[in-house]
Design a protein around this motif. Structure first.
Motif, PDB file in Angstrom:
ATOM      1  N   LYS A 108      31.445 -26.769  18.405  1.00 50.16           N
ATOM      2  CA  LYS A 108      30.532 -27.557  17.565  1.00 50.16           C
ATOM      3  C   LYS A 108      31.162 -27.734  16.192  1.00 50.16           C
ATOM      4  N   ASN A 109      30.944 -28.914  15.601  1.00 52.31           N
ATOM      5  CA  ASN A 109      31.406 -29.167  14.244  1.00 52.31           C
ATOM      6  C   ASN A 109      30.296 -28.762  13.292  1.00 52.31           C
ATOM      7  N   ILE A 110      30.614 -27.847  12.391  1.00 54.13           N
ATOM      8  CA  ILE A 110      29.633 -27.320  11.447  1.00 54.13           C
ATOM      9  C   ILE A 110      30.118 -27.585  10.029  1.00 54.13           C
ATOM     10  N   LYS A 111      29.204 -28.077   9.213  1.00 58.84           N
ATOM     11  CA  LYS A 111      29.529 -28.386   7.826  1.00 58.84           C
ATOM     12  C   LYS A 111      29.011 -27.270   6.925  1.00 58.84           C
ATOM     13  N   VAL A 112      29.842 -26.859   5.986  1.00 55.98           N
ATOM     14  CA  VAL A 112      29.424 -25.917   4.951  1.00 55.98           C
ATOM     15  C   VAL A 112      29.363 -26.710   3.652  1.00 55.98           C
ATOM     16  N   ALA A 113      28.203 -26.709   3.024  1.00 57.79           N
ATOM     17  CA  ALA A 113      28.013 -27.489   1.795  1.00 57.79           C
ATOM     18  C   ALA A 113      27.050 -26.759   0.865  1.00 57.79           C
ATOM     19  N   ASP A 114      27.166 -27.063  -0.394  1.00 64.00           N
ATOM     20  CA  ASP A 114      26.250 -26.505  -1.389  1.00 64.00           C
ATOM     21  C   ASP A 114      24.989 -27.361  -1.385  1.00 64.00           C
ATOM     22  N   VAL A 115      23.927 -26.849  -0.795  1.00 63.43           N
ATOM     23  CA  VAL A 115      22.665 -27.591  -0.723  1.00 63.43           C
ATOM     24  C   VAL A 115      21.547 -26.886  -1.496  1.00 63.43           C
ATOM     25  N   SER A 116      21.862 -25.745  -2.102  1.00 59.68           N
ATOM     26  CA  SER A 116      20.853 -24.993  -2.865  1.00 59.68           C
ATOM     27  C   SER A 116      20.905 -25.355  -4.345  1.00 59.68           C
ATOM     28  N   LYS A 117      19.719 -25.499  -4.918  1.00 59.62           N
ATOM     29  CA  LYS A 117      19.621 -25.769  -6.356  1.00 59.62           C
ATOM     30  C   LYS A 117      19.857 -24.476  -7.137  1.00 59.62           C
ATOM     31  N   PRO A 118      20.420 -24.599  -8.328  1.00 62.65           N
ATOM     32  CA  PRO A 118      20.495 -23.421  -9.188  1.00 62.65           C
ATOM     33  C   PRO A 118      19.085 -22.935  -9.532  1.00 62.65           C
ATOM     34  N   VAL A 119      18.976 -21.664  -9.844  1.00 57.23           N
ATOM     35  CA  VAL A 119      17.685 -21.068 -10.173  1.00 57.23           C
ATOM     36  C   VAL A 119      17.698 -20.663 -11.645  1.00 57.23           C
ATOM     37  N   ILE A 120      16.644 -21.038 -12.359  1.00 56.66           N
ATOM     38  CA  ILE A 120      16.487 -20.702 -13.769  1.00 56.66           C
ATOM     39  C   ILE A 120      15.458 -19.586 -13.871  1.00 56.66           C
ATOM     40  N   HIS A 121      15.786 -18.532 -14.640  1.00 55.89           N
ATOM     41  CA  HIS A 121      14.863 -17.421 -14.875  1.00 55.89           C
ATOM     42  C   HIS A 121      14.520 -17.399 -16.363  1.00 55.89           C
ATOM     43  N   LEU A 122      13.244 -17.646 -16.651  1.00 51.82           N
ATOM     44  CA  LEU A 122      12.794 -17.596 -18.040  1.00 51.82           C
ATOM     45  C   LEU A 122      12.521 -16.151 -18.433  1.00 51.82           C
ATOM     46  N   LYS A 123      13.013 -15.756 -19.598  1.00 48.17           N
ATOM     47  CA  LYS A 123      12.731 -14.413 -20.103  1.00 48.17           C
ATOM     48  C   LYS A 123      11.352 -14.366 -20.735  1.00 48.17           C
ATOM     49  N   LYS A 124      10.924 -15.493 -21.289  1.00 49.98           N
ATOM     50  CA  LYS A 124       9.590 -15.629 -21.870  1.00 49.98           C
ATOM     51  C   LYS A 124       9.081 -17.025 -21.551  1.00 49.98           C
ATOM     52  N   LYS A 125       7.785 -17.127 -21.290  1.00 45.19           N
ATOM     53  CA  LYS A 125       7.185 -18.443 -21.051  1.00 45.19           C
ATOM     54  C   LYS A 125       7.038 -19.221 -22.352  1.00 45.19           C
ATOM     55  N   LYS A 126       6.737 -18.491 -23.420  1.00 43.83           N
ATOM     56  CA  LYS A 126       6.553 -19.118 -24.730  1.00 43.83           C
ATOM     57  C   LYS A 126       7.375 -18.356 -25.751  1.00 43.83           C
ATOM     58  N   ILE A 127       7.920 -19.101 -26.688  1.00 42.20           N
ATOM     59  CA  ILE A 127       8.599 -18.474 -27.822  1.00 42.20           C
ATOM     60  C   ILE A 127       7.985 -19.032 -29.099  1.00 42.20           C
ATOM     61  N   LYS A 128       7.926 -18.189 -30.096  1.00 43.06           N
ATOM     62  CA  LYS A 128       7.369 -18.614 -31.388  1.00 43.06           C
ATOM     63  C   LYS A 128       8.476 -18.555 -32.425  1.00 43.06           C
ATOM     64  N   PHE A 129       8.474 -19.536 -33.283  1.00 48.03           N
ATOM     65  CA  PHE A 129       9.439 -19.558 -34.389  1.00 48.03           C
ATOM     66  C   PHE A 129       8.830 -20.343 -35.546  1.00 48.03           C
ATOM     67  N   TYR A 130       9.449 -20.188 -36.692  1.00 47.54           N
ATOM     68  CA  TYR A 130       8.958 -20.881 -37.884  1.00 47.54           C
ATOM     69  C   TYR A 130       9.508 -22.299 -37.908  1.00 47.54           C
ATOM     70  N   VAL A 131       8.771 -23.164 -38.548  1.00 46.71           N
ATOM     71  CA  VAL A 131       9.117 -24.588 -38.611  1.00 46.71           C
ATOM     72  C   VAL A 131      10.533 -24.787 -39.138  1.00 46.71           C
ATOM     73  N   ASP A 132      10.936 -24.034 -40.122  1.00 45.31           N
ATOM     74  CA  ASP A 132      12.269 -24.256 -40.698  1.00 45.31           C
ATOM     75  C   ASP A 132      13.405 -23.719 -39.812  1.00 45.31           C
ATOM     76  N   GLU A 133      13.077 -23.050 -38.696  1.00 45.30           N
ATOM     77  CA  GLU A 133      14.097 -22.524 -37.787  1.00 45.30           C
ATOM     78  C   GLU A 133      14.348 -23.422 -36.577  1.00 45.30           C
ATOM     79  N   TYR A 134      13.566 -24.471 -36.404  1.00 46.41           N
ATOM     80  CA  TYR A 134      13.598 -25.221 -35.152  1.00 46.41           C
ATOM     81  C   TYR A 134      14.953 -25.832 -34.823  1.00 46.41           C
ATOM     82  N   GLN A 135      15.774 -26.133 -35.817  1.00 47.97           N
ATOM     83  CA  GLN A 135      17.069 -26.757 -35.522  1.00 47.97           C
ATOM     84  C   GLN A 135      18.163 -25.730 -35.216  1.00 47.97           C
TER      85      GLN A 135
END
Length: 182
Positions: A108-135
């Protein structure tokens, strides 16, 4: 007493007859009864093997309990393969050996391919910062990512364009793509 013996003998004969008839209906499965999935692709670096591509035998679904290493067993039928690696992408002809006297092997001819999406792991759902730090916020401190392919081949995109100098809640979009565009 004779009546009880006759009934007992008759019951014994019926049980033997049922066992014999049931034994006669035992099907001998062959390679012709084995059906593979339509998509003959195995994910790069996954735990799947070519045997995971078998979908059923004569209409009876199979699962991982039928597989031990490089051996697939279903009732009287045994299918094996010698070598296979899903560490490299490409198409590979895999030869399977069987105990079927009519088909000792098949390919049988079998194909090996990357079909999985990368997985992102958030350390925090929300982060807080001051307005002058946003950039100057380093968003990379707040998440990690992984993939089944080479981590160096990943592209990370962070969209923080909705953040303004005004106080409030803002969404930041993080996307990770691999070389296969997953």
């Amino acid at each position: 007493m004779k009546s009880a013996i006759k009934k007992g003998c008759l019951g014994f004969i019926l049980i033997l007859l049922l066992l014999f008839l049931n034994g006669c209906n035992t099907k001998t499965y062959t390679v012709q009864d084995v059906h593979f999935k339509r998509n003959m692709t195995i994910d790069l670096n996954s735990k799947n093997t070519p045997l995971n591509l078998i979908s059923d035998v004569d209409g009876i679904k199979v699962d991982s309990s039928n597989i031990k290493g490089n051996k697939f067993s279903f009732k009287n039928l045994v299918i094996r393969y010698d070598t296979f690696s899903n560490k490299k992408e490409g198409s590979f002809n895999i030869t399977f050996n069987t105990n079927d006297p009519n088909a000792k092997s098949f390919t049988k001819n079998i194909k090996v391919a990357d079909v999985s999406k990368p997985v992102i792991h958030l350390k925090k759902k929300k982060i807080k910062f001051y307005v002058d730090e946003y950039q100057t916020i380093d968003f990379y401190k707040y998440f990690t990512y992984e993939d089944n392919s080479n981590i160096d081949d990943l592209t990370v995109m962070i969209d923080s364009s909705k953040i303004t100098q005004n106080a409030g809640s803002y969404d930041v979009t993080i996307q990770v793509y691999d070389k296969a565009k997953n």
